[in-house]
Write a protein that holds these residues in place. Structure first.
Motif, short mmCIF file in Angstrom:
data_model
loop_
_atom_site.label_atom_id
_atom_site.label_comp_id
_atom_site.label_asym_id
_atom_site.label_seq_id
_atom_site.Cartn_x
_atom_site.Cartn_y
_atom_site.Cartn_z
N ILE A 59 80.48 -13.87 4.78
CA ILE A 59 81.34 -12.71 5.32
C ILE A 59 82.16 -12.76 6.39
CG2 ILE A 59 79.45 -11.16 6.60
CD1 ILE A 59 80.28 -9.39 4.17
N SER A 60 81.80 -13.73 7.43
CA SER A 60 82.16 -13.70 8.77
C SER A 60 83.63 -14.14 8.76
CB SER A 60 81.51 -14.46 9.52
OG SER A 60 81.79 -16.07 8.96
N SER A 61 84.64 -13.83 9.54
CA SER A 61 86.01 -14.02 9.66
C SER A 61 86.14 -15.58 10.22
CB SER A 61 86.66 -13.04 10.50
OG SER A 61 86.30 -13.09 11.78
N GLU A 62 86.93 -16.17 10.11
CA GLU A 62 87.51 -17.60 10.45
C GLU A 62 87.38 -17.71 11.99
OE1 GLU A 62 87.58 -20.66 9.23
OE2 GLU A 62 86.37 -19.50 7.69
N ARG A 63 87.94 -16.54 12.72
CA ARG A 63 88.21 -16.52 13.94
C ARG A 63 86.84 -16.66 14.63
NH1 ARG A 63 91.30 -12.60 14.73
NH2 ARG A 63 89.79 -11.38 15.89
N GLY A 64 86.16 -15.59 14.36
CA GLY A 64 84.71 -15.30 15.13
C GLY A 64 83.49 -15.43 14.14
N ARG A 65 83.05 -16.84 14.17
CA ARG A 65 82.14 -16.91 13.07
C ARG A 65 80.66 -16.83 13.67
NH1 ARG A 65 82.97 -21.39 8.89
NH2 ARG A 65 80.87 -20.85 8.61
N ALA A 66 80.48 -15.70 14.31
CA ALA A 66 78.96 -15.34 14.86
C ALA A 66 78.05 -14.79 14.04
CB ALA A 66 79.55 -14.41 16.13
N VAL A 67 77.02 -15.13 14.35
CA VAL A 67 76.04 -14.59 13.35
C VAL A 67 74.65 -14.37 14.48
CG1 VAL A 67 74.83 -17.22 13.03
CG2 VAL A 67 73.82 -15.25 11.81
N LYS A 68 74.30 -13.08 14.18
CA LYS A 68 73.31 -12.75 15.27
C LYS A 68 71.91 -12.83 14.67
CE LYS A 68 72.61 -8.02 16.08
NZ LYS A 68 72.73 -6.83 16.67
N LEU A 69 70.99 -13.34 15.56
CA LEU A 69 69.67 -13.72 15.35
C LEU A 69 68.85 -12.69 16.10
CD1 LEU A 69 70.95 -16.57 14.48
CD2 LEU A 69 68.95 -17.46 15.26
N SER A 70 68.10 -11.87 15.25
CA SER A 70 67.18 -10.85 15.95
C SER A 70 65.76 -11.40 15.53
CB SER A 70 67.06 -9.54 15.08
OG SER A 70 68.47 -9.04 15.37
N ILE A 71 65.14 -11.68 16.82
CA ILE A 71 63.78 -12.59 16.52
C ILE A 71 62.70 -11.57 16.74
CG2 ILE A 71 62.55 -14.72 17.03
CD1 ILE A 71 65.45 -16.02 17.87
N ALA A 72 61.83 -11.38 16.04
CA ALA A 72 60.71 -10.52 16.68
C ALA A 72 59.26 -11.30 16.07
CB ALA A 72 60.61 -9.28 16.12
N ASP A 73 58.25 -10.87 16.10
CA ASP A 73 56.94 -11.49 15.86
C ASP A 73 56.97 -11.79 14.34
OD1 ASP A 73 54.61 -12.48 16.64
OD2 ASP A 73 53.45 -10.58 16.70
N GLY A 74 57.04 -13.35 14.15
CA GLY A 74 56.96 -13.92 12.78
C GLY A 74 57.85 -13.75 12.00
N LEU A 75 59.30 -13.21 12.59
CA LEU A 75 60.32 -13.00 11.56
C LEU A 75 61.86 -13.04 12.35
CD1 LEU A 75 61.05 -11.31 8.80
CD2 LEU A 75 61.19 -9.24 10.04
N VAL A 76 62.59 -13.64 11.62
CA VAL A 76 64.11 -13.74 12.30
C VAL A 76 65.09 -13.08 11.31
CG1 VAL A 76 65.83 -15.42 12.61
CG2 VAL A 76 63.53 -16.12 13.15
N THR A 77 65.92 -12.23 11.68
CA THR A 77 66.78 -11.39 10.96
C THR A 77 68.07 -12.07 11.14
OG1 THR A 77 65.37 -9.36 10.96
CG2 THR A 77 67.69 -9.19 10.17
#
Length: 372
Positions: free
Chosen positions: A279-297
Motif C-alpha cells: 500500500i506504500s507509495s513508491e517515493r516513501g516506502r516507510a513501514v512503521k514497527l511498533s514493538i512491545a512485549d512479545g508483539l510487533v505491529t
C-alpha cells in the motif's frame, strides 16, 4: 585462422566474456570480442577498458591466427545454433571478415584487426592468495545489495575488501554501504592476504564475478595491487581496475550500545513487510514497527491510497519502541539472512539498528531508520 569446436564449449566461453561488452559503444573495437587460435585452444577476450574477461576453450585449430568480431552478434548466432553442433570459424585471406559455419548455416561477420584491441596491462601484483569459491561468493552475495548507485560518491560504488584483526584472528572482510544501510561479511583470511591494501572492487566487476562463480568447489586465485585485481576462476581470468578513492571509516556507524533485543521469525517477518508495503507509495516506502512485549505491529500509511497493519509474535521484553524503516531495505536484508530467525538490536527511533544473522555470526547489517 581456421578453427573447429563444439558449440557448447564456444557458447559457455562466450557467455562468460560477452557480458563485459556494453551494448552501446562509441569506440567500435570495444563492441568486439578478441579470438586467438593457438595450439589446441581458442582464447576469447572482451573488455570495456575498466574490466577484462578472458577464457580459453578446447578447439581443433587447423590454422592459428587472431581477429575480433562483434561480441553480442557472435553470441546470439552461437546461442541459436542447435545443441551438439560443431562450429567452424574461418577468416578470409584479407582478414576483413570471418565466416561462422555450422551444418547448413553460414554467417559472415565483419572483423576489426587484432592490433586495435586494447590490452588492460596488468602490471605487477603485490599480493596473491587463494580463496574457496564458496567463501568468495558468500562475501559478495551478503554485501552486494548495499552498494551505492550514486555516482557522486563514487568511492561507495563497490565492495571494500580488506583484512581486519578480530578476536586475535585475521579476517578478510567485505563491506558495502550507500549511507542508508551497511552490510558486512567476513571469512578467515587466507594465507598471502596479510598486509594487503584495502581495495574497492567496482559494482560491475562484482556483478560479473557473481555470475562467473558458478562452480562452488573451485579455488579462486586472487592477485591484487593498489590499482588492479585479477581473479582466476577455473579457466576464466577476470582483470579489473579498482576504484581510486578512500572508503569511509565504516566502524563509526556500527553502533555498540544497542541494548533492546528483538528476535523474530525471518520468513514470516519478510512476508508481512512485503504484504503491508503493497500500500506504500513508491517515493516513501516507510513501514512503521511498533514493538512491545512479545508483539510487533507493522503499519503503513499512505495518504493517497489507505493504510495497512499486521501483527506478528516476537521475542522482545525491553521497553516498547516505535521505529520506521524503508520496506525495501528490510526485505533486502531479510533475503540475505540464512538463519530461520532475525535478531534486531535497537536503541531508539532515531538511531541505527543492527541486524544479525542467527546462523552466521560473521555477517552484520546496519539500517538507518526513517521518520514515520
Amino acid at each position: 585462422m581456421r578453427v573447429i569446436l563444439e558449440r557448447s564449449n564456444l557458447l559457455k566461453s562466450l557467455n562468460h566474456v560477452h557480458r563485459v561488452v556494453e551494448r552501446r559503444n562509441t569506440i567500435p573495437i570495444l563492441s568486439n570480442v578478441l579470438l586467438q587460435a593457438d595450439g589446441a585452444s581458442l582464447e576469447l577476450k572482451a573488455t570495456d577498458l575498466d574490466l577484462e574477461v578472458s577464457e580459453a576453450t578446447p578447439a581443433n585449430v587447423e590454422q592459428g591466427g587472431a581477429t575480433t568480431v562483434p561480441a553480442h552478434l557472435l553470441y546470439d548466432i552461437v546461442r541459436k545454433l542447435p545443441d551438439g553442433a560443431e562450429v567452424m570459424l574461418r577468416t578470409d585471406d584479407d582478414g576483413n571478415a570471418m565466416s561462422v559455419v555450422s551444418g547448413r548455416s553460414s554467417f559472415r561477420l565483419q572483423c576489426l584487426p587484432q592490433s586495435d584491441f586494447p590490452e588492460l596491462s596488468a602490471g605487477t601484483f603485490s599480493h596473491i592468495f587463494r580463496l574457496d569459491a564458496q567463501a568468495l561468493k558468500g562475501l559478495i552475495d551478503k554485501t552486494q545489495f548495499a552498494i551505492s548507485t550514486e555516482e557522486t560518491r563514487y568511492y561507495l560504488n563497490g565492495i571494500y575488501l580488506h583484512t581486519h584483526e578480530s578476536g586475535g584472528k585475521l579476517m578478510l572482510r567485505a563491506v558495502a554501504t550507500d549511507g542508508h544501510r551497511l552490510a558486512r561479511a567476513e571469512v578467515e583470511a587466507p594465507a598471502g592476504s596479510e598486509g594487503m591494501p584495502g581495495i574497492i572492487i567496482p559494482r560491475k566487476t562484482v556483478s560479473e564475478l557473481q555470475k562467473l562463480i558458478d562452480t562452488p568447489d573451485v579455488a579462486v586465485t586472487t592477485e591484487l595491487s593498489d590499482t588492479k585485481i585479477r581473479l582466476t576462476i577455473g579457466g576464466v581470468i577476470l582483470t579489473s581496475k579498482l576504484i581510486d578513492g578512500t572508503f569511509p571509516d565504516y566502524q563509526r556507524v556500527i553502533p555498540s550500545g544497542n541494548d533492546k533485543k528483538l528476535v523474530i521469525d525471518r520468513q514470516s517477518f519478510a512476508a508481512a513487510v512485503d504484504r503491508v508495503s503493497t500500500i506504500s507509495s513508491e517515493r516513501g516506502r516507510a513501514v512503521k514497527l511498533s514493538i512491545a512485549d512479545g508483539l510487533v505491529t507493522l503499519a503503513v500509511n499512505n495518504p493517497d491510497s489507505g493504510s495497512a497493519t499486521e501483527e506478528l509474535a516476537a521475542d522482545y521484553s525491553a521497553d516498547p519502541i516505535e521505529i520506521g524503516f524503508n520496506a525495501k531495505y528490510l526485505l533486502d536484508v531479510a533475503a540475505q539472512l540464512s538463519g530461520s530467525e532475525a535478531r534486531f538490536m535497537l536503541a531508539d527511533a532515531g538511531s541505527p539498528t543492527l541486524i544479525h544473522d542467527t546462523a552466521d555470526e560473521n555477517a552484520l547489517y546496519v539500517l538507518m531508520p526513517m521518520r514515520v
